[in-house]
Design a protein around this motif. Structure first.
Motif, short mmCIF file in Angstrom:
data_model
loop_
_atom_site.label_atom_id
_atom_site.label_comp_id
_atom_site.label_asym_id
_atom_site.label_seq_id
_atom_site.Cartn_x
_atom_site.Cartn_y
_atom_site.Cartn_z
N GLY A 180 -1.50 10.08 -9.53
CA GLY A 180 -1.91 11.39 -9.50
C GLY A 180 -1.15 12.19 -8.71
N PRO A 181 -1.74 13.51 -8.57
CA PRO A 181 -1.00 14.68 -7.75
C PRO A 181 -0.53 14.03 -6.41
N GLY A 182 0.66 14.17 -5.99
CA GLY A 182 1.15 14.03 -4.62
C GLY A 182 1.17 12.31 -4.33
N GLN A 183 1.40 11.48 -5.27
CA GLN A 183 1.48 10.15 -5.13
C GLN A 183 2.58 9.61 -6.09
N VAL A 184 2.80 8.42 -5.70
CA VAL A 184 4.11 7.72 -6.14
C VAL A 184 3.56 6.37 -6.65
N LEU A 185 4.11 5.89 -7.85
CA LEU A 185 4.10 4.51 -8.38
C LEU A 185 5.12 3.78 -8.05
N ILE A 186 4.95 2.49 -7.41
CA ILE A 186 6.01 1.68 -6.71
C ILE A 186 6.01 0.40 -7.28
N ARG A 187 7.00 0.03 -8.12
CA ARG A 187 7.32 -1.56 -8.28
C ARG A 187 7.33 -2.26 -7.16
N VAL A 188 6.67 -3.15 -6.99
CA VAL A 188 6.76 -3.94 -5.73
C VAL A 188 7.91 -5.11 -5.73
N GLU A 243 -7.77 -14.45 -5.38
CA GLU A 243 -7.41 -14.53 -6.91
C GLU A 243 -6.20 -13.51 -7.07
N VAL A 244 -5.43 -14.02 -8.04
CA VAL A 244 -4.23 -13.27 -8.51
C VAL A 244 -4.72 -12.98 -10.13
N THR A 245 -4.99 -11.81 -10.20
CA THR A 245 -5.79 -11.37 -11.57
C THR A 245 -4.94 -10.19 -12.21
N GLU A 246 -5.27 -10.15 -13.61
CA GLU A 246 -4.36 -9.29 -14.47
C GLU A 246 -5.38 -7.86 -14.44
N VAL A 247 -4.50 -6.91 -14.24
CA VAL A 247 -5.32 -5.56 -13.94
C VAL A 247 -4.24 -4.45 -14.53
N PRO A 248 -4.87 -3.36 -15.22
CA PRO A 248 -3.88 -2.26 -15.67
C PRO A 248 -2.95 -1.64 -14.58
N VAL A 249 -1.79 -1.29 -14.89
CA VAL A 249 -0.86 -0.71 -14.07
C VAL A 249 -1.43 0.54 -13.55
N PRO A 250 -1.53 0.76 -12.37
CA PRO A 250 -2.12 2.12 -11.80
C PRO A 250 -1.44 3.37 -12.21
N VAL A 251 -2.02 4.41 -12.22
CA VAL A 251 -1.22 5.86 -12.66
C VAL A 251 -1.12 6.75 -11.42
N GLN A 297 -0.48 -6.10 -2.48
CA GLN A 297 0.06 -7.48 -2.85
C GLN A 297 -0.31 -7.35 -4.45
N ALA A 298 0.72 -6.75 -5.19
CA ALA A 298 0.54 -6.65 -6.39
C ALA A 298 1.95 -6.16 -7.01
N GLU A 299 2.08 -6.32 -8.52
CA GLU A 299 3.24 -5.96 -9.13
C GLU A 299 3.74 -4.45 -8.96
N TYR A 300 2.67 -3.68 -8.98
CA TYR A 300 2.69 -2.11 -8.85
C TYR A 300 1.71 -1.80 -7.88
N VAL A 301 2.04 -0.78 -7.00
CA VAL A 301 0.93 -0.13 -6.21
C VAL A 301 1.10 1.61 -6.34
N VAL A 302 0.10 2.22 -6.15
CA VAL A 302 0.25 3.68 -5.92
C VAL A 302 0.05 4.27 -4.56
N LEU A 303 0.85 4.85 -4.04
CA LEU A 303 0.67 5.35 -2.76
C LEU A 303 0.74 6.89 -2.62
N ASP A 304 0.10 7.52 -1.60
CA ASP A 304 0.37 8.93 -1.31
C ASP A 304 1.78 8.99 -0.96
N ALA A 305 2.50 10.15 -1.48
CA ALA A 305 3.74 10.23 -1.05
C ALA A 305 4.03 10.42 0.44
N ASP A 306 3.21 10.81 1.13
CA ASP A 306 3.51 10.86 2.68
C ASP A 306 3.04 9.72 3.30
N ALA A 307 2.94 8.51 2.51
CA ALA A 307 3.06 7.42 3.42
C ALA A 307 4.17 6.54 2.85
#
Length: 310
Positions: A26-34, A16-24, A103-113
């Motif tokens: 947290g500490p030590g993380q980054v939001l990436i526009r994919v 499915e390609v579904t609509e979800v909120p943009v993730p936020v 596989q999304a428009e935005y993803v949150v990853l740990d900065a050390d990744a």
């Protein structure tokens, strides 16, 4: 935002390609526009339920897909240093049990990744590096062969195998590459010293080239005991897929290699890619909405990685 998820296991139709909120972040993380996210065999194994059957994926109502990402840092959480909004980056989502993957428009990853993207390449090309490059380099590190040692790489024309051949050659290893006959020129171009068709009996064919057998094998094609037979007694064997490890006959050190995110190692791969020592191969680029088509294409031979462009 749009994201690829599954709510049940099955064929490509469950994607499915579904609509979800943009993730936020947290500490030590980054939001990436994919800008690009690859489709890998692990996504197929997740979708089909194979990983759940193997006990690697606990029950969850919604499962996100996608490991590799190339994009632009949109925001950073508290405590993040060295990454800032606007940076072009690549990264790896190495967890299976997540509601949202890469596989999304935005993803949150740990900065050390996450590390900077290689210069001079497209986002689609950059996205092919994290999962398959880290799998290859980490497996080679664990095999720990000295310069001049001999390594058998099965599936040498594939994404992991191709990186493994190039990385091994850069380390001064003698590489015996196994792949389809039509891929001989390709894998020799990666730096393989010898070529063995995948239809050959690996043990006999490799030992004819390397008396006594190779020092180690990196089994990207999941050939198991056939590749083990090509390894000398007391050698080493890296299995990359759950259930793909053969019995450790003749004192061979057999281990499963499980991938992990590692920004430092990924940065090293970026440097090699920028120097032309690693070949970034894109088999095709598709919009996010055509993820099912990408999964169907993976049922056949693919050279390089299929990439989704949100």
């Amino acid at each position: 935002m749009r994201a690829v998820v599954i709510r049940s296991f099955g064929g490509p139709e469950v994607l499915e390609v579904t609509e979800v909120p943009v993730p936020v972040p947290g500490p030590g993380q980054v939001l990436i526009r994919v800008e690009a996210a690859t489709v890998n065999p692990v996504d197929v194994a997740t979708r089909s339920g194979a990983l759940a059957e193997a006990g690697l994926l606990p029950p969850r109502d919604v499962i996100g897909l996608g490991w590799d990402v190339a994009g632009v840092v949109e925001a950073t959480g508290p405590g993040v240093a060295g990454l800032a909004s606007g940076d072009r980056v690549i990264g790896l989502s190495d967890r299976l049990d997540v509601p949202l993957g890469a596989q999304a428009e935005y993803v949150v990853l740990d900065a050390d990744a996450v590390t900077r993207a290689p210069a001079g390449v497209t986002p689609a090309e950059a996205a092919t590096l994290p999962l398959n490059g880290l799998t290859a380099v980490q497996a080679l590190d664990r095999l720990d062969l000295a310069r001049g040692g001999t390594l058998l790489v099965t599936g040498a024309a594939g994404a992991v195998g191709g990186f493994a051949v190039q990385l091994a050659a850069a380390r001064g290893l003698r590489v015996v590459a196994s792949a389809g006959e039509a891929d001989e020129e390709l894998v020799r171009g990666f730096g393989a010293d010898h070529f063995v068709p995948r239809t050959a009996r690996l043990g006999e064919a490799v030992r004819a080239l390397v008396p006594g057998g190779a020092d180690a094998a990196l089994d990207a094609a999941v050939t198991g005991s056939a590749a083990l037979d090509a390894v000398r007694s007391g050698g080493s064997f890296a299995a990359l897929v759950a259930g793909g490890a053969p019995f450790p006959l003749r004192g061979t050190r057999v281990f499963h290699h499980w991938i992990r995110a590692d920004a430092g190692a990924l940065a090293g791969l970026v440097t090699l890619a920028e120097a032309g020592a690693l070949t970034l191969r894109v088999a095709g680029s598709l919009p996010l909405d055509e993820v099912a088509r990408a999964h169907r294409r993976l049922a056949g031979p693919v050279r390089g990685r299929l990439v989704l462009a949100p």
